[in-house]
Design a protein around this motif. Sequence first.
Motif, short mmCIF file in Angstrom:
data_model
loop_
_atom_site.label_atom_id
_atom_site.label_comp_id
_atom_site.label_asym_id
_atom_site.label_seq_id
_atom_site.Cartn_x
_atom_site.Cartn_y
_atom_site.Cartn_z
N ALA A 1 -56.06 -56.50 -54.05
CA ALA A 1 -57.08 -55.59 -54.60
C ALA A 1 -57.56 -56.16 -55.93
CB ALA A 1 -56.49 -54.20 -54.78
N ARG A 2 -58.16 -57.33 -55.90
CA ARG A 2 -58.61 -57.96 -57.14
C ARG A 2 -60.13 -57.86 -57.25
NH1 ARG A 2 -55.35 -63.56 -56.42
NH2 ARG A 2 -53.24 -62.74 -56.57
N THR A 3 -60.57 -57.43 -58.42
CA THR A 3 -62.01 -57.25 -58.62
C THR A 3 -62.77 -58.55 -58.42
OG1 THR A 3 -61.41 -55.62 -60.30
CG2 THR A 3 -63.70 -56.21 -60.18
N GLY A 4 -62.19 -59.65 -58.92
CA GLY A 4 -62.87 -60.95 -58.77
C GLY A 4 -63.09 -61.32 -57.32
N TYR A 5 -62.07 -61.09 -56.50
CA TYR A 5 -62.20 -61.36 -55.05
C TYR A 5 -63.27 -60.46 -54.44
CZ TYR A 5 -57.93 -64.22 -54.44
OH TYR A 5 -57.00 -65.21 -54.46
N PHE A 6 -63.22 -59.19 -54.82
CA PHE A 6 -64.15 -58.21 -54.26
C PHE A 6 -65.59 -58.58 -54.59
CE2 PHE A 6 -66.13 -53.83 -54.79
CZ PHE A 6 -66.35 -53.66 -53.44
N TYR B 1 -66.11 -50.28 -48.16
CA TYR B 1 -65.25 -50.95 -49.12
C TYR B 1 -64.13 -50.01 -49.56
CZ TYR B 1 -69.39 -53.97 -49.43
OH TYR B 1 -70.45 -54.79 -49.14
N ALA B 2 -62.94 -50.56 -49.75
CA ALA B 2 -61.79 -49.75 -50.19
C ALA B 2 -62.17 -49.05 -51.50
CB ALA B 2 -60.58 -50.65 -50.40
N ILE C 1 -68.66 -59.61 -52.02
CA ILE C 1 -69.98 -58.95 -51.97
C ILE C 1 -71.08 -60.01 -52.00
CG2 ILE C 1 -71.54 -57.35 -53.17
CD1 ILE C 1 -69.21 -55.77 -52.33
N LYS C 2 -70.91 -61.00 -52.92
CA LYS C 2 -71.92 -62.06 -53.03
C LYS C 2 -72.03 -62.87 -51.75
CE LYS C 2 -72.03 -62.84 -58.03
NZ LYS C 2 -70.81 -62.72 -58.80
N ALA C 3 -70.90 -62.98 -51.03
CA ALA C 3 -70.89 -63.74 -49.78
C ALA C 3 -71.44 -62.93 -48.60
CB ALA C 3 -69.47 -64.21 -49.47
N GLY C 4 -71.87 -61.70 -48.89
CA GLY C 4 -72.46 -60.88 -47.83
C GLY C 4 -71.46 -60.15 -46.96
#
Length: 201
Positions: A83-88, A123-124, A92-95
């Motif tokens: 649950a990392r904001t950077g990953y999230f 999204y969680a 999102i940017k990757a669609g």
Amino acid sequence: MIRIVIAEDQRMLLGALGSLLDLEDDMEVVGKASSGAAAVELVRQLRPDVCIMDIEMPGLSGLEAAEQLKESDCKVIILTTFARTGYFERAIKAGVVGYLLKDSPSEELASTIRSVLAGRRVYAPELVDEAYREHQGNPLTDREKEVLGLIADGKNTKEIATELFLTTGTIRNYISVILDKLAVSNRVEAIKKFTEKGWFK
């Protein structure tokens, strides 16, 4: 029938997810991959409706694979423990149209698949809350930023007061407010946090 590819490097979980989704009347798992590169290859070969993707996999990560599939018709759902904001934000940017955590209830996965195919994004909630907090942005006023910038330059309270034509008491108040707003306990932590957030211009 909804055609699904699953990418997961833990074999047991890969098998369990496949079995779980095959129980759904309207779903069929058409391919399984244990790496990001294999997932991209399978999606291009099989043209599934949905790819369920773990993030941390050998070689190409799930996020890198999602970036490569951005232009494809396949909808990508991330299923991860992280649950990392950077990953999230990168997802999102990757669609990516869905981002679930592995501790979500199992029935949530099937309902998410149906939702994204109906055009929704899922999204969680804890990730959305965290991302919203992160995006509140820099909480400091221009003057507070100026004071913190001078602290970062190595100046002490008296030197900052002289430079800004203020009293040392006023500067101490500014520093107290800065620490409070950034939720840190000292000047070093304040500079570190401000730098990590990319707020120093």
